[in-house]
Write an enzyme that holds these catalytic residues in place. Structure first.
Site, PDB file in Angstrom:
ATOM      1  N   PHE A 125       0.834  -1.193   0.000  1.00 54.54           N
ATOM      2  CA  PHE A 125       0.000   0.000   0.000  1.00 54.54           C
ATOM      3  C   PHE A 125       0.879   1.258   0.000  1.00 54.54           C
ATOM      4  CE2 PHE A 125      -3.065  -3.225   1.626  1.00 54.54           C
ATOM      5  CZ  PHE A 125      -4.024  -3.096   0.630  1.00 54.54           C
ATOM      6  N   SER A 126       0.662   2.142   0.946  1.00 57.42           N
ATOM      7  CA  SER A 126       1.285   3.472   0.859  1.00 57.42           C
ATOM      8  C   SER A 126       2.777   3.504   1.174  1.00 57.42           C
ATOM      9  CB  SER A 126       0.546   4.451   1.757  1.00 57.42           C
ATOM     10  OG  SER A 126      -0.761   4.641   1.273  1.00 57.42           O
ATOM     11  N   VAL A 127       3.353   2.391   1.577  1.00 60.92           N
ATOM     12  CA  VAL A 127       4.821   2.333   1.633  1.00 60.92           C
ATOM     13  C   VAL A 127       5.382   2.636   0.236  1.00 60.92           C
ATOM     14  CG1 VAL A 127       6.792   0.768   1.957  1.00 60.92           C
ATOM     15  CG2 VAL A 127       4.892   0.750   3.595  1.00 60.92           C
ATOM     16  N   LYS A 165       4.517   4.941  -1.717  1.00 58.28           N
ATOM     17  CA  LYS A 165       4.724   6.390  -1.830  1.00 58.28           C
ATOM     18  C   LYS A 165       6.148   6.781  -1.450  1.00 58.28           C
ATOM     19  CE  LYS A 165      -0.038   7.770  -0.536  1.00 58.28           C
ATOM     20  NZ  LYS A 165      -0.719   6.469  -0.716  1.00 58.28           N
TER      21      LYS A 165
END
Lengths: 430, 430
Positions: A145-147, A149
């Site tokens: 997921f947002s890792v 980013k």
């Protein structure tokens, strides 16, 4: 709730992070107990497919098997030898600490109660504790997921350091396609630090939230028959209007990361997945190929779609702890890592309401800075993914989880206590 | 024609192989000239997605990028060192030979005229000639179509050799699910050699052909709105009735390979992709992970879905040429390889009409035997994929192509001339 709308775990956002948990999460159930996708064929009620892959408990399988459901690009490790990680095991599993509720809890209990699939703790670069649960294997890539980013942010920050990307320039210098959108008068810096004002609500209780448009455009969510919306993420970005004042404050928005990844590809004329391979996976002696989900135009989900193994992420954390060097070479410049380590504007951070789960934090170049006494910083993904770097304790922690609720509010206060307990356990050890 | 029905290159069959070409194929056009999937975003008319990925010329991109469009399982190479392939280059590109039309042609012209993406020629295990075209890279996995079948056949033959699978038993001993289908009174041997009589027509000019049902069930072909057919390959297999007499003659049927793969998984209780990793990719020192497309129930397309690099396939060919040993260990028993090398029943082979393109051939354990003076045998995939093993000339040739027509009739006569010319060029060399 996310689950009620059938979205479940496949939304890459800090959903609900600003609200206190209203309901307890469902009881933890493991893949061994569930028997999902076992046998040839798996029985119909044991299958995970696009109709249920985002729901709990099927989501516990999905997060270790995204590639078996979705189109992806590989992030090749190449043919270099694997960089060795030596082990110096400490008996941390039964170590007790005091929870955010003031109750004693062991590390293993913390792992179970937060639906953990993998944990790796490095101290001075050595593996001092490692655990795989819920059918996770050392070779299993896990959806981050947002890792994701934070990798996009690292590559962008290095380009800025190299003078190839101007953070103070307008986004439209690189992406004229976004002239009519919220990004039309936003700077790259505001994208990197998520202070650009764009109408993009990530409220899962409201079907008019723009996050559903993102999820449909990206392919994270299955499209209903007759879908007429944007066919891909970049076309979706063009539709988002400005709402508010750029630079005023931090609001966590996945779409900023997609814009940043677009800028990185435009500047380098390289695919995000190829950059990840060339700059990280091939140089660092990773043990497995990583991969990233792509949309129907072949664009990687640069804010949500990365999948990698726990140990390879541990190598990334250790590279950062060492100031950008790993496996005998420079991966990122020390100044790039220092900028992330120092964090962002703590006043602006309070603007977006994220601080309920993350008090005192800031956000810089798509990384979270804790601003604690140890100078810790981290990459974080919803459902419980972390690259946590603690410079002072010389510790890196990777935690990969499949928590049913898309909300840091359920677990983050406890996880902060666990970070501190682990740091104290390894601190000053040889 | 396949193209007219919008199926194009994604059908894994020997389509039209029995008929002479009626139309010339479209002119060869390369990916560099096409500019497909270049830029961020690619322009709409340069995108390859599920609406056009099977059509020519988009298919030329698809065959090197299937994973970016479809769900897949990885076939892990693991962390072993890559097994070295030494080079001893011979100037074969400009070598001339006489085509099937009696005209002089060079190897390079043959490669261009048959839409070749990669060619690797080994002599005595050394790379004597290697070419990558059409944006293909040494690290690019290429869709192999029916070459997949030959891996399924190898694993099944080894299980039979080990006494874990009885070729003379009925299929229903292992797959009671198929009792009411054509396989209800068929033996495993008849599946392995494709002499089982099942109603499964691969005629692309006829929309009632069962091959469309397979393509829709497997996900190779996009499903129309309101699709009510089988949701996966195994459920589709159950619907196919008997037509004719089992064992009477060879008829090329992709569905037999899917049944055989199902048997292999049932007997071993392992996923096909895991077996491929454990038995081949991890032991042989492969240079890249391979992968296989899966259907919506997570079943690999064991007759059509494998993707691998040219050099890794060369390693497989060399392993067979060496009688089953490679990289210092046994991969398959010599007897298993010998059985394939000797080929099958040449009289039964004439039954199915394949012999127009492949005169004198036979089919055994999902491999084609040429029965030429060199004792050559091969795995073959539609659109021009080959693992060609020539024992007497001590040669292995890998050819990976993206020919627009799903028909061996367009190219196979010329390719047979090329095999012979290459064998003569390396024969008796040191």
């Amino acid at each position: 709730m996310a689950g009620a709308l059938g979205l479940g775990g496949l939304l890459p956002a800090a959903a609900l992070a600003q609200t206190a948990p209203a309901l307890p999460p469902p009881a933890s159930v493991t893949l061994d107990a569930l028997g999902l996708m076992q046998g040839f064929l798996p029985p119909p009620d044991k299958r995970v497919d696009l109709s249920n892959s985002g729901k709990y408990p099927q989501m516990r399988w999905t997060l270790q098997h995204l590639r078996e459901l979705k189109p992806t690009q590989s992030i090749r490790r190449g043919n270099q030898p694997v960089s060795a990680l030596t082990e110096a095991t400490l008996p941390l599993g039964d170590m007790q600490f005091v929870s955010d509720k003031g109750q004693p809890i062991t590390v293993n209990q913390w792992l179970d109660s937060t639906y953990t699939d993998a944990l790796v703790v490095l101290h001075k670069g050595k593996v001092v504790f490692e655990r795989y649960q819920n059918q996770m294997q050392p070779a299993s890539p896990h959806l981050l997921f947002s890792v994701t980013k934070s990798f996009t942010g690292l590559m962008a920050a290095q380009l800025a350091h190299d003078g190839k990307l101007d953070p103070e320039a307008l986004v439209t210098k690189y992406l004229p396609e976004l002239a009519s959108s919220a990004w039309g008068d936003m700077t790259v810096r505001q994208v990197m630090d998520m202070t650009g004002a764009v109408r993009f609500r990530e409220v899962y209780t409201d079907p008019t939230s723009e996050v559903f448009g993102y999820s449909l455009a990206s392919g994270l969510m299955e499209r209903p028959p007759g879908y007429q919306g944007a066919a891909n993420v970049y076309d979706f970005l063009k539709t988002l209007p400005k709402e508010g004042t750029h630079g005023e404050g931090f609001v966590y928005r996945t779409v900023h990361s997609e814009v940043l990844g677009w800028i990185v590809s435009r500047v380098t004329n390289r695919r995000w997945s190829d950059l990840m391979s060339e700059q990280l996976w091939q140089k660092m002696g990773m043990q497995e190929d990583a991969y990233v989900m792509v949309d129907s135009a072949g664009t990687p989900l640069q804010g949500a779609g990365l999948n990698a193994t726990a140990r390879d992420l541990a190598r990334v954390g250790e590279m950062l702890r060492l100031g950008g060097r790993f496996n005998g070479q420079k991966i990122f410049d020390q100044a790039v890592v220092d900028d992330i380590r120092k964090g962002g504007d703590r006043e602006k951070f309070k603007f977006g309401g994220i601080q309920a789960a993350r008090p005192g934090y800031s956000y810089r170049n798509q990384w979270w800075a804790l601003h604690n006494a140890d100078g810790a910083y981290e990459a974080a993904g919803i459902h419980g993914q972390f690259i946590h770097v603690n410079p002072k304790a010389e510790m890196v922690v990777i935690k990969l989880s499949s928590h049913p609720m898309a909300a840091a509010a359920y677990t983050h206060a406890l996880t902060l206590k666990a970070w501190a307990a682990l740091a104290d356990a390894v601190r000053d050890k040889p």
